[in-house]
Design an enzyme around this catalytic site. Structure first.
Site, PDB file in Angstrom:
ATOM      1  N   LYS A  37      41.572  98.158  59.204  1.00  0.00           N
ATOM      2  CA  LYS A  37      40.725  97.221  58.452  1.00  0.00           C
ATOM      3  C   LYS A  37      41.583  96.460  57.445  1.00  0.00           C
ATOM      4  CE  LYS A  37      39.606 101.010  55.307  1.00  0.00           C
ATOM      5  NZ  LYS A  37      38.695 102.138  55.091  1.00  0.00           N
ATOM      6  N   TYR A 263      54.605  80.247  30.655  1.00  0.00           N
ATOM      7  CA  TYR A 263      53.351  79.929  29.973  1.00  0.00           C
ATOM      8  C   TYR A 263      53.166  80.766  28.714  1.00  0.00           C
ATOM      9  CZ  TYR A 263      51.565  77.300  34.001  1.00  0.00           C
ATOM     10  OH  TYR A 263      51.373  76.383  34.993  1.00  0.00           O
TER      11      TYR A 263
END
Ligand SMILES: *Cc1c(COP(=O)(O)O)cnc(C)c1O
Length: 365
Positions: A37, A263
Site C-alpha cells: 500500500k 528564510y
C-alpha cells in the site's frame, strides 16, 4: 533518460533479500501476503509488486481500489487483496479482479449486491475482525448478523478471515495480543459454522511475525520488513534498506562570518562557511522540522542542514567537506539514516519512507 533532480533508488536485491529472510522465518506452509500500500511504502508498488511476483509471493495487498487497479494495469497477475475498500467503487473491484477485505455489515451487503448483479459466482472476499484495534472490522456483537448474511449469500467465497494486532512490537502489551488471538479464534470458529470452505487465517504484520511465531497461521501480512525495518534492531541489522534517496549539489555559496541563511534568517554563520545548495525540499518529503537539525551525507560525511528547509531547496554546511557542484548528496541509504531522521521528527521509519513525494522519480536498480 532524464531524472528528477532528486531520485529514490529502489534496490531489487535488497527487496529479494528481505523477502527471503522472512520466508526463512516462517513455516513452509504459511503463505506470504506482501503489503504494498501507499505506493509500496513509497518504493513504487509496481516495481515492488513485479519483483515479488517473480519471487512467487502468494498475495499482494494495497489499501485502496485505485492502488489495486494500478497494479493490474502494470500487468501484475497475482491475487490482490484490497485492505480498506471504500463503498463508492465496489464494481471496479470485480472489473479488475481484486479481492475486497470487508469490514462492516454494510460493506458486505453492498459488495454482495454488486457480485449478484454482475452474475459472478464464488467471488473471493475476505473478512476483517475487530479484536481491539477499534479501527475497522466486525465486533463480537455483529457476528450473528454477519453469519446470517453469509449463509444467505451464495455467490461469494470467504477466502480468509483476519484480524490485526494493536501492539505486536510492544512487549508490555503481550497479554493484550494473546487475548486478541483468543477472541479472533473464537469468532473465526463461530463464522466457519455457516461456511462450506475453510478460510485462511492471518493476523501477523512484520512485528507479529518476529514476536509471535506461534501465530503465523496460514498467512502473514509482511509490510515494513520487506523494505528493511524489523521494528527491532536485532532483526533490522539482518535486513537491507530498499530505498536510497539521493540528489546532487546544484550551487555553492561562500559566506563570511555573521551572514544569515535562508528564510527568516534562522541560521547565522559563526565563521567563514561554505554552503551547498541541494534541489530537495519539504514538498519532496524532507520535513521542514529538520531545519537547523537534520543532516545529509556528502562523500560519506555529515553535512548539517542550515537555515529553514525550503519547499524545493535545502542548504547544507559543507565547510569541512571537499565537494563540487554536481557531487552526489545522500539523504538516506542505511536504516540508521532513516531511524535517526524518524527520531528527530518524533515518528517512525514508516512515515519517513512513505512521505517521499511522487515528484521524486523512483529508479529501479
Ligand atoms: C499496513 C498493514 C500491514 C503491514 O504492517 P507492517 O507493520 O508494515 O508489516 C499488515 N496488515 C494490515 C491490515 C495493514 O494495514
Amino acid at each position: 533518460m532524464s531524472h528528477s533532480p532528486a531520485v529514490l533508488e529502489i534496490s531489487s536485491s535488497a527487496l529479494k533479500h528481505n523477502f527471503h529472510y522472512f520466508k526463512s522465518k516462517i513455516k513452509q506452509s504459511t503463505k506470504i501476503l506482501a503489503v504494498i500500500k501507499a505506493d509500496g511504502y513509497g518504493c513504487s508498488s509496481t516495481f515492488i509488486g513485479k519483483i515479488l511476483e517473480q519471487e512467487h509471493v502468494d498475495y499482494l495487498a494495497v489499501a485502496y481500489v485505485q492502488e489495486g487497479i494500478a497494479l493490474r494495469k502494470a500487468n501484475i497477475k497475482c491475487p490482490i487483496l484490497v485492505l480498506f475498500p471504500q463503498m463508492d467503487n465496489l464494481d471496479e473491484i470485480i472489473n479488475y479482479d481484486l479481492e475486497p477485505n470487508l469490514y462492516s455489515l454494510i460493506s458486505l451487503k453492498l459488495f454482495c449486491a454488486v457480485v449478484n448483479k454482475s452474475k459472478q459466482s464464488n467471488y473471493p472476499i475476505h473478512l476483517k475482525l475487530n479484536t481491539g484495534m477499534n479501527r475497522q472490522g466486525y465486533t463480537k456483537s455483529e457476528i450473528t448478523a454477519l453469519k446470517k448474511i453469509l449463509s444467505q449469500e451464495k455467490n461469494i467465497q470467504v477466502k480468509s478471515i483476519c484480524t490485526h494486532f494493536t501492539s505486536s512490537s510492544k512487549e508490555a502489551d503481550n497479554d493484550f495480543s494473546h487475548n486478541q488471538i483468543k477472541q479472533y479464534l473464537e469468532m473465526y470458529k463461530s463464522i466457519c459454522s455457516v461456511l462450506d470452505d475453510t478460510p485462511l487465517k492471518h493476523v501477523s504484520n512484520t512485528s507479529g511475525i518476529i514476536n509471535f511465531p506461534e501465530y503465523q497461521f496460514d498467512m502473514v501480512r509482511l509490510g515494513i520488513g520487506l523494505y528493511g525495518f524489523g521494528n527491532d534492531p536485532n532483526i533490522t541489522k539482518d535486513l537491507q534498506l530498499v530505498p536510497r534517496l539521493k540528489t546532487n549539489i546544484f550551487q555553492k555559496q561562500y559566506l563570511e562570518k555573521g551572514e544569515s541563511i535562508g528564510y527568516n534568517r534562522t541560521f547565522n554563520t559563526e565563521k567563514k562557511s561554505t554552503i551547498a545548495v541541494i534541489p530537495l525540499g519539504y514538498s519532496d518529503g524532507l520535513n521542514r522540522a529538520l531545519s537547523n537539525k537534520g543532516h545529509v551525507f556528502i562523500h560519506g560525511k555529515k553535512a548539517p542542514i542550515v537555515g529553514s528547509v525550503c519547499m524545493d531547496i535545502t542548504m547544507v554546511d559543507v565547510t569541512n567537506i571537499t565537494c563540487n557542484i554536481g557531487d552526489e548528496v545522500v539523504i538516506f541509504e542505511h536504516q540508521k539514516d532513516v531511524l535517526d531522521m524518524a527520531e528527530m521528527l518524533n515518528t517512525i521509519s514508516y512515515e519517513i519512507i512513505t512521505t517521499i513525494s511522487p515528484r521524486i522519480e523512483r529508479v529501479l536498480l
